[in-house]
Write an enzyme that holds these catalytic residues in place. Structure first.
Site, PDB file in Angstrom:
ATOM      1  N   ASP A  37     -60.510  47.941 -16.392  1.00 20.62           N
ATOM      2  CA  ASP A  37     -61.455  47.598 -17.455  1.00 20.62           C
ATOM      3  C   ASP A  37     -61.275  46.123 -17.827  1.00 20.62           C
ATOM      4  O   ASP A  37     -60.203  45.720 -18.279  1.00 20.62           O
ATOM      5  CB  ASP A  37     -61.149  48.512 -18.653  1.00 20.62           C
ATOM      6  N   ILE A  38     -62.313  45.354 -17.669  1.00 22.28           N
ATOM      7  CA  ILE A  38     -62.215  43.905 -17.901  1.00 22.28           C
ATOM      8  C   ILE A  38     -61.884  43.586 -19.353  1.00 22.28           C
ATOM      9  O   ILE A  38     -61.300  42.533 -19.630  1.00 22.28           O
ATOM     10  CB  ILE A  38     -63.524  43.206 -17.458  1.00 22.28           C
ATOM     11  N   ASN A  51     -77.674  40.404 -20.760  1.00 23.34           N
ATOM     12  CA  ASN A  51     -79.119  40.238 -20.542  1.00 23.34           C
ATOM     13  C   ASN A  51     -79.576  39.000 -21.320  1.00 23.34           C
ATOM     14  O   ASN A  51     -78.806  38.417 -22.071  1.00 23.34           O
ATOM     15  CB  ASN A  51     -79.890  41.494 -20.959  1.00 23.34           C
ATOM     16  N   GLY A  59     -73.349  49.318 -19.946  1.00 19.39           N
ATOM     17  CA  GLY A  59     -72.419  48.848 -18.918  1.00 19.39           C
ATOM     18  C   GLY A  59     -71.279  48.013 -19.481  1.00 19.39           C
ATOM     19  O   GLY A  59     -70.738  48.295 -20.560  1.00 19.39           O
ATOM     20  N   ASP A  61     -71.382  45.071 -20.645  1.00 17.69           N
ATOM     21  CA  ASP A  61     -71.836  44.399 -21.873  1.00 17.69           C
ATOM     22  C   ASP A  61     -71.490  45.266 -23.093  1.00 17.69           C
ATOM     23  O   ASP A  61     -70.900  44.785 -24.077  1.00 17.69           O
ATOM     24  CB  ASP A  61     -73.357  44.178 -21.758  1.00 17.69           C
ATOM     25  N   SER A 144     -74.616  42.070 -12.067  1.00 13.81           N
ATOM     26  CA  SER A 144     -75.909  42.594 -11.563  1.00 13.81           C
ATOM     27  C   SER A 144     -75.804  43.843 -10.693  1.00 13.81           C
ATOM     28  O   SER A 144     -76.842  44.360 -10.267  1.00 13.81           O
ATOM     29  CB  SER A 144     -76.707  41.526 -10.775  1.00 13.81           C
ATOM     30  N   GLY A 146     -74.717  46.876 -11.440  1.00 10.81           N
ATOM     31  CA  GLY A 146     -74.830  48.164 -12.126  1.00 10.81           C
ATOM     32  C   GLY A 146     -76.277  48.427 -12.487  1.00 10.81           C
ATOM     33  O   GLY A 146     -77.109  48.700 -11.618  1.00 10.81           O
TER      34      GLY A 146
HETATM   35  N1  AR6 Z   1     -64.909  46.529 -16.734  1.00  7.36           N
HETATM   36  C1  AR6 Z   1     -65.233  46.011 -15.534  1.00  7.36           C
HETATM   37  N2  AR6 Z   1     -66.371  46.288 -14.886  1.00  7.36           N
HETATM   38  C2  AR6 Z   1     -67.238  47.147 -15.483  1.00  7.36           C
HETATM   39  C3  AR6 Z   1     -66.987  47.729 -16.750  1.00  7.36           C
HETATM   40  C4  AR6 Z   1     -65.760  47.383 -17.379  1.00  7.36           C
HETATM   41  N3  AR6 Z   1     -65.430  47.883 -18.581  1.00  7.36           N
HETATM   42  N4  AR6 Z   1     -68.033  48.548 -17.055  1.00  7.36           N
HETATM   43  C5  AR6 Z   1     -68.909  48.461 -16.036  1.00  7.36           C
HETATM   44  N5  AR6 Z   1     -68.427  47.636 -15.077  1.00  7.36           N
HETATM   45  P1  AR6 Z   1     -73.553  46.443 -15.498  1.00  7.36           P
HETATM   46  P2  AR6 Z   1     -75.610  44.503 -14.682  1.00  7.36           P
HETATM   47  C6  AR6 Z   1     -69.040  47.226 -13.800  1.00  7.36           C
HETATM   48  O1  AR6 Z   1     -74.551  47.539 -15.470  1.00  7.36           O
HETATM   49  O2  AR6 Z   1     -75.889  45.284 -13.455  1.00  7.36           O
HETATM   50  C7  AR6 Z   1     -76.459  45.772 -19.685  1.00  7.36           C
HETATM   51  O3  AR6 Z   1     -77.244  46.673 -20.409  1.00  7.36           O
HETATM   52  C8  AR6 Z   1     -70.061  48.146 -13.194  1.00  7.36           C
HETATM   53  O4  AR6 Z   1     -69.430  49.190 -12.466  1.00  7.36           O
HETATM   54  O5  AR6 Z   1     -72.617  46.381 -16.660  1.00  7.36           O
HETATM   55  O6  AR6 Z   1     -75.435  43.021 -14.564  1.00  7.36           O
HETATM   56  C9  AR6 Z   1     -76.773  44.322 -20.002  1.00  7.36           C
HETATM   57  O7  AR6 Z   1     -77.084  44.145 -21.364  1.00  7.36           O
HETATM   58  C10 AR6 Z   1     -70.825  47.201 -12.295  1.00  7.36           C
HETATM   59  O8  AR6 Z   1     -70.164  47.082 -11.026  1.00  7.36           O
HETATM   60  O9  AR6 Z   1     -74.283  44.992 -15.470  1.00  7.36           O
HETATM   61  C11 AR6 Z   1     -77.967  44.065 -19.126  1.00  7.36           C
HETATM   62  O10 AR6 Z   1     -79.157  44.544 -19.710  1.00  7.36           O
HETATM   63  C12 AR6 Z   1     -70.724  45.859 -13.007  1.00  7.36           C
HETATM   64  O11 AR6 Z   1     -69.758  46.041 -14.046  1.00  7.36           O
HETATM   65  C13 AR6 Z   1     -77.649  44.876 -17.887  1.00  7.36           C
HETATM   66  O12 AR6 Z   1     -76.769  45.923 -18.311  1.00  7.36           O
HETATM   67  C14 AR6 Z   1     -72.012  45.377 -13.627  1.00  7.36           C
HETATM   68  O13 AR6 Z   1     -72.743  46.503 -14.132  1.00  7.36           O
HETATM   69  C15 AR6 Z   1     -76.917  44.048 -16.854  1.00  7.36           C
HETATM   70  O14 AR6 Z   1     -76.773  44.813 -15.687  1.00  7.36           O
END
Ligand code: AR6
Length: 201
Positions: A37-38, A51, A59, A61, A144, A146
């Protein structure tokens, strides 16, 4: 320097220096792959996959905002949003990281809408902010890949190639961590980062 004096917790996560994971390949020892977890990493800056509103979401964020507390959202409200491919910096608030760099990745639309260049720009912009603020350690999620649906392998090649390109000209950066949430993502990063000069797409 925050990274060396307050390392992240080791008990439930896994960090693998590339120099030991793929012997024989030419790696920059400043790059590490970490699974976990980052929000738990005590680096100078963690990167948020945000976003364009910078006002939170799901996610990573959502995880960053809930770990940082309401002060982060209050600070983000003052920033006026952010363009896709760009990044803005805030404090870390209740996080162990000193700062959050909010990068806005592209939504995947088939690869014909400049997604590769916009994703590379997220990594470049984040590292430029790191250097501009005199910071030396940073952790990236897989921006991007997720909710925004960018193909994982393609995104990983861009992330690794772009970070290597910046590190080659920025000796002040001491540590770049690719923080993978899942085992599958970690394996992809380890494989791709093991290839010398991975292409951007
Ligand atoms: N630690 C590390 N990596 C993580 C964590 C964490 N706690 N949680 C998720 N990931 P995403 P996006 C990974 O969806 O695709 C939001 O609603 C996850 O497995 O978080 O850039 C924003 O507000 C994936 O590999 O981001 C935007 O609207 C990676 O983080 C939108 O999502 C990115 O997944 C951005 O979408």
């Amino acid at each position: 320097m925050r990274f060396s004096t307050a390392p992240w917790r080791w008990h439930d996560t896994r960090t693998m220096p590339l120099s030991t994971s793929t012997p024989g390949a030419t790696h920059d020892h400043r790059i590490e792959i970490h699974q976990g977890d980052i929000t738990r990493l005590a680096v100078d800056a963690i990167v948020n996959a945000a976003n364009h509103t910078l006002l939170g979401g799901g996610g990573v964020d959502g995880a960053i905002h809930s770990a940082a507390g309401p002060g982060l959202l209050a600070e983000c409200r003052t920033l006026g949003g952010c363009e896709t491919g760009q990044a803005k910096i805030t404090g870390g608030h209740a996080l162990p990281a000193r700062h959050v760099i909010h990068a806005v990745g592209p939504i995947w639309r088939g690869g014909t809408h400049d997604e590769d260049a916009l994703l590379a720009s997220c990594y470049r912009s984040s590292l430029a902010l790191l250097c501009a603020h005199g910071l030396t350690s940073i952790a990236f999620p897989a921006i991007s890949t997720g909710i925004y649906s960018f193909p994982m392998e393609r995104a990983t090649r861009i992330a690794v190639a772009t970070v290597r390109e910046v590190l080659a000209r920025e000796p002040g950066i001491e540590k770049v961590i690719f923080c993978c949430f899942s085992d599958r993502n970690r394996q992809i990063y380890e494989r791709i980062a093991g290839m010398p000069d991975a292409p951007g797409s």
